[in-house]
Design a protein around this motif. Structure first.
Motif, PDB file in Angstrom:
ATOM      1  N   SER A  94      -0.508  -2.085   1.194  1.00 27.43           N
ATOM      2  CA  SER A  94       0.582  -1.362   0.531  1.00 27.43           C
ATOM      3  C   SER A  94       0.447   0.159   0.678  1.00 27.43           C
ATOM      4  O   SER A  94       1.432   0.871   0.568  1.00 27.43           O
ATOM      5  CB  SER A  94       0.653  -1.722  -0.947  1.00 27.43           C
ATOM      6  N   ASP A  95      -0.780   0.636   0.928  1.00 28.12           N
ATOM      7  CA  ASP A  95      -1.010   2.077   1.069  1.00 28.12           C
ATOM      8  C   ASP A  95      -2.206   2.293   1.985  1.00 28.12           C
ATOM      9  O   ASP A  95      -3.351   2.103   1.582  1.00 28.12           O
ATOM     10  CB  ASP A  95      -1.271   2.712  -0.304  1.00 28.12           C
ATOM     11  N   GLU A  96      -1.938   2.672   3.229  1.00 29.60           N
ATOM     12  CA  GLU A  96      -2.997   2.808   4.233  1.00 29.60           C
ATOM     13  C   GLU A  96      -4.046   3.850   3.869  1.00 29.60           C
ATOM     14  O   GLU A  96      -5.150   3.836   4.399  1.00 29.60           O
ATOM     15  CB  GLU A  96      -2.396   3.148   5.604  1.00 29.60           C
ATOM     16  N   ARG A  97      -3.717   4.771   2.970  1.00 36.62           N
ATOM     17  CA  ARG A  97      -4.702   5.782   2.560  1.00 36.62           C
ATOM     18  C   ARG A  97      -5.765   5.183   1.662  1.00 36.62           C
ATOM     19  O   ARG A  97      -6.840   5.740   1.491  1.00 36.62           O
ATOM     20  CB  ARG A  97      -4.009   6.937   1.821  1.00 36.62           C
TER      21      ARG A  97
END
Length: 153
Positions: A94-97
């Protein structure tokens, strides 16, 4: 506010909280080393595993928060735990970071062996469990107070 009475010599080594904490920490951690060695864990890695045995997966940010550590300190520990096959690091879908850390099957199985460690530590110390629980409460207060003081700096 009135200054506390710190006695005749406020710099006496044996009265310093920092000294007692430092020596106690060093000594207790040394008791863990031979217990962790067969599991191929250092004490800092063991702390990470404790957090993951409570809940897995966890984000690196969450691990940093719960362990009171920064990412730069945690990163090499996580790399080592991954290299021995205890954890898997992956990017969040959901959030590559966001980097997520999850136990592998081998890491999860290690918990059974690790469950013996607290009992061995209490036995080795020879201190009443109630005294250790009181110490834990006091140290938790010290941790909270010191974090508040650091946050206001």
């Amino acid at each position: 506010m009135q200054s506390p009475d710190l006695g005749e010599d406020p710099l006496a080594l044996d009265r310093q909280v920092c000294f007692a904490l430092s020596v106690a920490s060093r000594n207790v951690i040394s008791l863990y080393r031979p217990l962790l060695a067969p599991m191929n864990l250092t004490h800092p890695q063991y702390l990470v595993m404790l957090a993951l045995w409570e809940r897995s997966p966890r984000s690196v940010t969450d691990l940093c928060d719960v362990l009171h550590a920064d990412a730069a300190t945690l990163s090499p520990l996580l790399k080592r735990l991954e290299s021995v096959g205890y954890v898997l690091r992956t990017r969040s879908r959901s959030d590559e970071r966001r980097l997520e850390v999850a136990l592998t099957e081998e890491g999860a199985r290690l918990r059974d062996e690790a469950e013996k460690i607290p009992y061995k530590i209490v036995e080795t110390l020879g201190v009443e469990l109630s005294e250790l629980e009181e110490l834990h409460v006091a140290l938790t207060k010290v941790i909270s107070a010191s974090r508040r003081a650091l946050d206001t700096r």
